[in-house]
Design an enzyme around this catalytic site. Structure first.
Site, PDB file in Angstrom:
ATOM      1  N   GLU A 327    -130.126   8.568  43.343  1.00 42.29           N
ATOM      2  CA  GLU A 327    -130.878   7.437  43.852  1.00 42.29           C
ATOM      3  C   GLU A 327    -130.677   6.365  42.963  1.00 42.29           C
ATOM      4  OE1 GLU A 327    -134.492   9.032  46.820  1.00 42.29           O
ATOM      5  OE2 GLU A 327    -134.799   8.150  44.612  1.00 42.29           O
ATOM      6  N   CYS A 328    -129.981   5.213  43.444  1.00 40.38           N
ATOM      7  CA  CYS A 328    -129.890   4.063  42.561  1.00 40.38           C
ATOM      8  C   CYS A 328    -129.247   4.344  41.348  1.00 40.38           C
ATOM      9  CB  CYS A 328    -131.104   3.351  42.589  1.00 40.38           C
ATOM     10  SG  CYS A 328    -131.110   1.707  42.061  1.00 40.38           S
ATOM     11  N   GLY A 329    -129.939   4.193  40.323  1.00 31.80           N
ATOM     12  CA  GLY A 329    -129.265   4.728  38.753  1.00 31.80           C
ATOM     13  C   GLY A 329    -128.649   5.779  38.927  1.00 31.80           C
TER      14      GLY A 329
END
Length: 436
Positions: A327-329
């Site tokens: 997720e994201c990073g």
């Protein structure tokens, strides 16, 4: 189920000092021997870890845009066994999206109304005196179902300033619960996504103890506790189920953002969460059924991650036979490369073709509704998911198949679709809940 009484700390907007007030209240009541349950209204990723440090209990997000009534009740039930609930709002009390989600528009006011909590408004009274009462009165009357318990005056310049401001509040019929003299040290360190993470604060416990002592001197704690109320949680619900039985979860300063209610739901259902640290060059548990890389700040640790050979080898080995999700990073770390703000290119795990850059900054913020084009761990193809996106990275390359069709809270298509390649998936949004 009867929950403990609670209050919600809010403000007219961001930057008024409500987080430091929140942390000081949590610690002060905990020092008095109360079991205090913190909550955060809205999709904030960082504040719950500060709440945990202040209160000694896990803090959970309550989100009226992303969560239906059953999930709100299930999250609210995490206060079981507490003596008092203190929740922190996001942005201004009435700030939210234009269109309703599962139950609302994501405002702190909706959270307060849904849970039956009075609101304590933190007002930055810099540059005004009696006029602050007009702001307070407006917040008290903007909705007739809001219960304004009172205000805490923040950044008061002098005894005369306090006296004039209190006169205005008295005329408006607004109770003053505290008055905080202006102090330059009552701030928390920040970076481009807001506050730094709790684990990065140089001396967090001492800072929170200082906030608590300051509030004891200047706030009527007994009045705040007496103002707390609540309503029974009339619906029973359950927290989200785990995407696998044995979940290797990246957990360090680079990967730290997972919604607490998800992890609590996974544990409650009997899943084993197996933490590992990519920054310490630890490989995920070889017996894990799933590797999950949360969001965080990989852009601050690009060189360390690029040189973490044991971690990368273990991650790639796992992906040969079992799923990996980011997720994201975490999504960025699964890609080919990440370019930091200085323009340095760091090779990432290479399980996806994604290339992202912080040298070319672009702000991405908002709720996300995603319809999965393909299955991801724990979620079949066609499922609708609700989440939130918050980052400054720019996509330079995203060559893999799109994982989902993604829109914002107003229904506009979002180009950050996430990716899928083999057993590896990733999204820029942080998952909050499955949507009906």
């Amino acid at each position: 189920m009867n929950n403990p009484p609670g209050i919600l700390i809010s403000a007219p907007g961001s930057g008024t000092g409500k987080t430091t007030v929140m942390l000081g209240l949590l610690r002060a009541f905990a020092e008095d021997g109360l079991a205090v349950q913190p909550f955060k209204s809205g999709p904030d990723y960082i504040d719950p870890a500060f709440h945990l440090a202040a209160a000694g209990r896990n803090s959970f997000n309550l989100d009226t845009w992303a969560m239906d009534d059953a999930l709100l009740s299930a999250v609210g039930q995490q206060a079981k066994g507490a003596d008092l609930i203190i929740a922190e709002g996001s942005m201004g009390l009435f700030d939210g999206v234009a269109f309703k989600g599962a139950t609302g528009q994501g405002t702190s006011a909706e959270t307060a109304i849904r849970m039956g909590w009075p609101v304590v408004l933190v007002l930055d009274v810099s540059g005004q005196a009696q006029s602050a009462a007009a702001t307070a009165l407006g917040f008290a009357t903007y909705r007739d179902d809001i219960n304004l318990a009172g205000v805490i005056l923040n950044r008061v310049a002098s005894p005369r300033h306090e006296r004039l401001t209190r006169l205005g509040m008295e005329k408006a019929g607004v109770k003053v619960l505290g008055s905080l003299p202006r102090r330059g040290d009552l701030t928390l360190p920040e970076r481009h996504l807001g506050l730094i993470q709790a684990v990065e604060h140089p001396d967090l416990d001492a800072a929170i103890a200082g906030y608590a002592a300051f509030l004891r001197e200047n706030v009527d704690l007994a009045a705040i506790r007496a103002a707390a109320t609540g309503r029974p949680l009339t619906r029973t619900g359950s927290l989200p189920t785990p995407p696998a039985q044995r979940i290797a979860l990246a957990r360090d300063a680079a990967f730290s953002f997972t919604y607490p209610h998800l992890l609590e739901g996974w544990r409650n259902a009997g899943a084993e969460i197996l933490p590992f640290s990519p920054l310490a060059d630890e490989a995920p548990d070889p017996d894990a059924d799933l590797v999950w890389l949360p969001g965080g700040y990989p852009e601050l640790h690009g060189a360390t991650l690029a040189n973490a050979g044991t971690y990368i080898k273990g991650l790639r080995k796992h992906a040969e036979t079992r799923p990996v999700h980011g997720e994201c990073g975490g999504y960025m770390a699964l890609g080919q490369a990440l370019i930091d703000k200085e323009g340095n290119r760091h090779q990432m795990a290479g399980l996806l073709g994604l290339v992202t850059s912080y040298e070319k900054r672009k702000f991405h913020l908002g709720y996300r509704l995603a319809r999965l084009n393909a299955a991801m761990p724990g979620q079949p193809e066609g499922t609708y998911l609700r989440g939130h996106e918050f980052h400054y990275s720019t996509i330079l390359e995203e060559p893999d198949a799109p994982l989902a069709h993604v829109t914002d809270a107003e229904g506009a298509t979002v180009p950050e679709t996430g990716s899928i390649k083999g057993r590896v998936t990733g999204t820029f949004f942080h998952l909050i809940a499955r949507s009906a």
